[in-house]
Write an enzyme that holds these catalytic residues in place. Sequence first.
Site, short mmCIF file in Angstrom:
data_model
loop_
_atom_site.label_atom_id
_atom_site.label_comp_id
_atom_site.label_asym_id
_atom_site.label_seq_id
_atom_site.Cartn_x
_atom_site.Cartn_y
_atom_site.Cartn_z
N THR A 375 0.87 -1.14 0.00
CA THR A 375 0.00 0.00 0.00
C THR A 375 0.92 1.21 0.00
O THR A 375 2.12 1.06 0.00
CB THR A 375 -0.86 -0.14 1.29
OG1 THR A 375 -1.62 -1.32 1.17
CG2 THR A 375 -1.71 1.01 1.64
N THR A 393 -4.05 2.06 -2.12
CA THR A 393 -3.46 0.73 -2.36
C THR A 393 -4.00 0.03 -3.60
O THR A 393 -5.11 0.33 -4.06
CB THR A 393 -3.72 -0.18 -1.13
OG1 THR A 393 -2.97 -1.38 -1.26
CG2 THR A 393 -5.19 -0.52 -0.97
N LEU A 394 -3.19 -0.93 -4.07
CA LEU A 394 -3.65 -1.92 -5.04
C LEU A 394 -3.74 -3.28 -4.34
O LEU A 394 -3.91 -4.30 -4.96
CB LEU A 394 -2.65 -2.04 -6.18
CG LEU A 394 -2.56 -0.87 -7.17
CD1 LEU A 394 -1.28 -0.96 -7.99
CD2 LEU A 394 -3.77 -0.87 -8.10
N ASP A 417 -8.89 -9.19 0.23
CA ASP A 417 -9.10 -8.67 1.60
C ASP A 417 -10.44 -9.10 2.19
O ASP A 417 -10.69 -8.90 3.38
CB ASP A 417 -8.98 -7.13 1.62
CG ASP A 417 -7.53 -6.70 1.85
OD1 ASP A 417 -6.70 -7.55 2.18
OD2 ASP A 417 -7.24 -5.49 1.70
N GLY A 467 1.66 -1.65 4.47
CA GLY A 467 2.12 -2.81 5.23
C GLY A 467 1.05 -3.83 5.57
O GLY A 467 1.23 -4.63 6.48
N GLY A 468 -0.10 -3.80 4.86
CA GLY A 468 -1.13 -4.81 5.10
C GLY A 468 -1.52 -4.84 6.57
O GLY A 468 -1.79 -3.81 7.19
N1 GLY Z 1 -5.04 -4.13 1.15
C1 GLY Z 1 -4.50 -3.79 2.39
C2 GLY Z 1 -5.51 -3.17 3.29
O1 GLY Z 1 -6.45 -2.58 2.82
O2 GLY Z 1 -5.37 -3.26 4.46
#
Ligand code: GLY
Length: 566
Positions: A375, A393-394, A417, A467-468
């Site tokens: 992200t 983010t992608l 997600d 960083g997810g």
């Molecule tokens: N794709 C990562 C987030 O949205 O948390």
Amino acid sequence: MKLKNIAILFFLFLIIISCKKQNNKQVPVRGLITEKAMVVSARAEASKIGKQILAQGGNAFDAMMATDLALAVAYPYAGNLGGGGFMVYRLNNGEIGALDYREKAPLAATKNMYLDSLGNIIPELSTRGAMAVGVPGTVAGVFEAQKKFGILPIESIIKPVINLAKKGIVVTKKQEARFTEKREDFLKTNKDTILFAKHWKAKDTIVQNNLANTLSAIMKNGPDEFYKGTSAKILAKFIQENGGIITEKDLASYKANWRTPITFNYDDLKIISMSPPSSGGIAMAQILKSVESFNLSKLGHNSTEFIQVLAEAERRAYADRSFYLGDPDFIKIPQSKLISDAYLKDRMKNFSFEKATPSSTVSHGNVDIIESDETTHYSIIDQFGNAISVTTTLNSGYGSKLYCEELGFFLNNEMDDFSSKPGVPNVYGLIGAEANAILPEKRMLSSMTPTIVEKNGKLLMSVGTPGGSTIITSVLQTILNVHEFNMTMQEAVEAARFHHQWLPDEIRMEPNRFNKKTIKSLEKKGYIINEERSPVIGIVDGILVWPDGTLEGGADSRGDDAADGF
Ligand code: GLY
């Protein structure tokens, strides 16, 4: 060398050393300091364009549009037209709000779309290629924010971004490594070879004429170009030709939503962060409020006890995240209960400094529901005192790896997600439940945590990170670094980070950045330490307002991030 010269050199050396120490503390390392305005983002080109928009009289929301779109050009790893994001703002009069331009599931999406006939997850279907793509929200988001608060004409904002795409971006060393790493995936995913599958080397210049044309059409026709116009037709056709299910109708019905941010107090700070469909604000509130009664500064930065108390609060918050959180337009979230003092006190009551609480014994807390990873982040403070914090983010790096050559951008793999199958981890190892199951037009749960902090009613900080699943814990550690440990913004973003997310039951640490004795003592108490999984945890960018009103940019050297301002 004569003895006298040696003595002089030694004396100078002593002066330098003593200047470097103050009260046994290294002289603070400060990031860029400016008087009035600042942009910090993942790429110098994007920060510069954002700054230029501010310098020509635009405000933070004009600069948001420019910076966001410039990241799509300069940082295709996560910057995007084919993804989505969240923005939290605080105006100079103290008014706050949030914008959700998260992707959503297509109309034809179904709960079990990533499962085979035996109910098993079909490998890669939710992570790579056209089926992984959620309906993109970025173009709607930047236009919505600019329409509500911006002051400059659209043309003056987007023109410099188009020029950047035409002139080209210079590949950095880190970028070269990422292109090389993902090259096979690019070739495997796309029918034809794509611009980014070339063997790009550091210092090469990548010109993106197709992206420049798409941006020109958007500049001329507004967001309708992307959602209802020629670009929408090209995009829907492209996705379907590659086996995806997004239609023109999906694009035409996309809307960015204004949301009420999550707010909570921590000591004398007021923290304003993203509300669902991001889990960021609620989880951060749970963690910080759970540790507020401990004297963290006395425990010491990254000491055994500090890591323990934070990890235990994180463990419990991530267990709740998995169960309770999802898109608030589709499910009922017991938000105020989850962040209430009484609930959090109860959650922490079995915490002990003696030993770890195994995650197998921690489930989501009992809350009565009344009713039947990659992200990018940027922070902007403008010369008028408005602040924004944006994470976009992608999902994975370069998203689904599917690249629409004709339009010049990558498409997200945000569908991953969702919890494709309750109980089975996604790419970040996050376990999901029913609350985050797939439904048509639902938004997938996120960890993005764009955050603004006030102190004594005044703006203190704008901060966030990619960083997810580690986003939430990276942001809160950065806030604690400033608030509890008196770090500058630059020191706070550079400090070593760790992360616990309930499952897997381990503390992830950035490798070789933690004291070996600390690691040993944590292991003795029953914690599993994993220094391999995450070479870096978060790439935090932030802006700190100093008491004299100057701004300090913290641009994380884990990436190519850069601050710019005046
Ligand atoms: N794709 C990562 C987030 O949205 O948390």
